[in-house]
Design a protein around this motif. Structure first.
Motif, PDB file in Angstrom:
ATOM      1  N   PRO A 198       0.763  -1.284   0.070  1.00 35.86           N
ATOM      2  CA  PRO A 198      -0.007  -0.065   0.052  1.00 35.86           C
ATOM      3  C   PRO A 198       0.645   1.601  -0.116  1.00 35.86           C
ATOM      4  N   ASN A 199       2.255   1.219   0.523  1.00 40.99           N
ATOM      5  CA  ASN A 199       3.054   2.507   0.512  1.00 40.99           C
ATOM      6  C   ASN A 199       4.013   2.272  -1.101  1.00 40.99           C
ATOM      7  N   ALA A 200       3.409   1.950  -1.909  1.00 40.70           N
ATOM      8  CA  ALA A 200       4.159   1.784  -3.269  1.00 40.70           C
ATOM      9  C   ALA A 200       4.425   3.331  -3.628  1.00 40.70           C
ATOM     10  N   ASP A 201       5.339   3.707  -4.438  1.00 43.71           N
ATOM     11  CA  ASP A 201       5.708   5.091  -4.890  1.00 43.71           C
ATOM     12  C   ASP A 201       4.684   5.386  -6.056  1.00 43.71           C
ATOM     13  N   VAL A 202       4.507   4.551  -6.878  1.00 40.99           N
ATOM     14  CA  VAL A 202       3.491   4.450  -8.095  1.00 40.99           C
ATOM     15  C   VAL A 202       2.790   3.635  -8.285  1.00 40.99           C
ATOM     16  N   LYS A 203       1.309   3.844  -8.400  1.00 39.43           N
ATOM     17  CA  LYS A 203       0.379   2.694  -8.564  1.00 39.43           C
ATOM     18  C   LYS A 203      -0.331   2.872  -9.924  1.00 39.43           C
ATOM     19  N   PHE A 204      -0.431   1.683 -10.504  1.00 37.53           N
ATOM     20  CA  PHE A 204      -1.409   1.960 -11.872  1.00 37.53           C
ATOM     21  C   PHE A 204      -2.180   0.635 -11.810  1.00 37.53           C
ATOM     22  N   VAL A 205      -3.474   1.158 -12.429  1.00 41.48           N
ATOM     23  CA  VAL A 205      -4.680   0.043 -12.549  1.00 41.48           C
ATOM     24  C   VAL A 205      -4.444   0.030 -14.149  1.00 41.48           C
ATOM     25  N   LEU A 206      -4.427  -1.313 -14.879  1.00 40.65           N
ATOM     26  CA  LEU A 206      -4.692  -1.309 -16.325  1.00 40.65           C
ATOM     27  C   LEU A 206      -5.744  -2.061 -16.730  1.00 40.65           C
TER      28      LEU A 206
ATOM     29  N   PRO B   4     -10.826   7.673  -6.404  1.00 38.44           N
ATOM     30  CA  PRO B   4     -10.202   8.834  -6.972  1.00 38.44           C
ATOM     31  C   PRO B   4      -8.937   8.968  -6.066  1.00 38.44           C
ATOM     32  N   GLY B   5      -7.936   8.931  -6.796  1.00 43.18           N
ATOM     33  CA  GLY B   5      -6.519   9.274  -6.558  1.00 43.18           C
ATOM     34  C   GLY B   5      -5.796   8.219  -5.940  1.00 43.18           C
ATOM     35  N   ALA B   6      -6.394   6.769  -5.899  1.00 43.81           N
ATOM     36  CA  ALA B   6      -5.830   5.809  -5.445  1.00 43.81           C
ATOM     37  C   ALA B   6      -4.738   5.222  -6.459  1.00 43.81           C
ATOM     38  N   ALA B   7      -5.061   5.314  -7.512  1.00 41.98           N
ATOM     39  CA  ALA B   7      -3.864   4.908  -8.818  1.00 41.98           C
ATOM     40  C   ALA B   7      -4.256   5.585  -9.988  1.00 41.98           C
ATOM     41  N   HIS B   8      -3.139   5.434 -10.738  1.00 35.54           N
ATOM     42  CA  HIS B   8      -3.524   5.872 -12.206  1.00 35.54           C
ATOM     43  C   HIS B   8      -4.046   4.913 -13.068  1.00 35.54           C
ATOM     44  N   ILE B   9      -5.224   5.060 -13.524  1.00 27.61           N
ATOM     45  CA  ILE B   9      -6.135   4.252 -14.230  1.00 27.61           C
ATOM     46  C   ILE B   9      -5.891   4.625 -15.515  1.00 27.61           C
TER      47      ILE B   9
END
Ligand code: DC
Length: 215
Positions: A135-143, A191-196
């Motif tokens: 959960p503390n990852a620097d960058v998160k993506f959802v594809l 919103p804001g949890a990951a780059h989708i």
């Protein structure tokens, strides 16, 4: 640096996660391979995959060895390299069942975190990497991508691997897996949890460029 990529089957995660890791020269953690390896061993041993107790005992009994680098991801179970054998449609279907059991998830999540501690910088790919595991990852993506496009991509992959399957079978397999798997990554859609990123109409290099911009 920790980068997580989550999303459904056929969204293009594996391909871009590998490429991103190679580009950044960090390891690529293929967490789906870990669930697949357990399912594969369960099929061989004729474990009751619907039983949490049986699958929990199975995962604890296996000797799972990981070898994740920037350009490769190998997995061995009890001394046998199963990296290719775990990719069949039969193993995919069994994996969804195995991955539902909290006893299996808890065990593999622990293994993923300790692998993460060892690697320090990595790109990790799965269903729960940005939400539960790191959960503390620097960058998160959802594809994500449309169900039809994801089925087409999976079909291509399976045909290349020499499997005798139809688009209809793959569609059914994906729909079934979606309904079981989705719960793991839904929280990342807040919103804001990951780059989708919707990859339906994007090429691999376009997706990779987009990811690199955010990184
Ligand atoms: O990404 P994949 O197709 O290799 O994943 C195989 C299965 O494992 C899929 O049904 C979802 C499950 N999985 C999971 O529940 N959690 C993960 N972190 C990775 C995969």
């Amino acid at each position: 640096m920790i980068i997580t990529i989550d999303g459904p089957a056929g969204s293009g995660k594996s391909t871009v996660a590998r490429k991103l890791a190679a580009r950044l020269e960090v390891a690529y953690l293929d967490t789906g391979a870990m669930y697949r390896a357990v399912a594969y061993a369960g099929l061989l041993r004729q474990t009751d995959l619907s039983s949490e107790a049986a699958c929990g005992a199975l995962v604890r009994a296996l000797r799972i060895e990981l070898d994740f680098g920037p350009t490769y991801a190998r997995i061995r179970v009890d001394g046998h390299d199963v990296s290719e054998a775990i990719r069949t449609i039969r193993v995919s279907a069994a994996t969804s069942e195995v991955a539902r059991h909290p006893a299996v998830r808890t065990f593999l999540v622990k293994m993923q975190r300790s692998e993460g501690d060892r690697l320090k910088s990595f790109v990790t790919e799965g269903r729960d990497q940005g939400s539960v595991v790191f959960p503390n990852a620097d960058v998160k993506f959802v594809l994500n991508a449309s169900a039809e496009k994801r089925a087409e991509r999976r079909l291509q992959q399976l045909l290349v691997d020499g499997e005798d399957v139809t688009l209809e079978q793959v569609r059914e397999n994906i729909t079934q897996r979606d309904s079981i798997d989705a719960i793991q990554w839904q929280s990342l859609l807040e919103p804001g949890a990951a780059h989708i990123i919707d990859t339906t109409t994007m090429s691999i290099s376009e997706v990779l460029d987009r990811l690199m911009e955010h990184v």
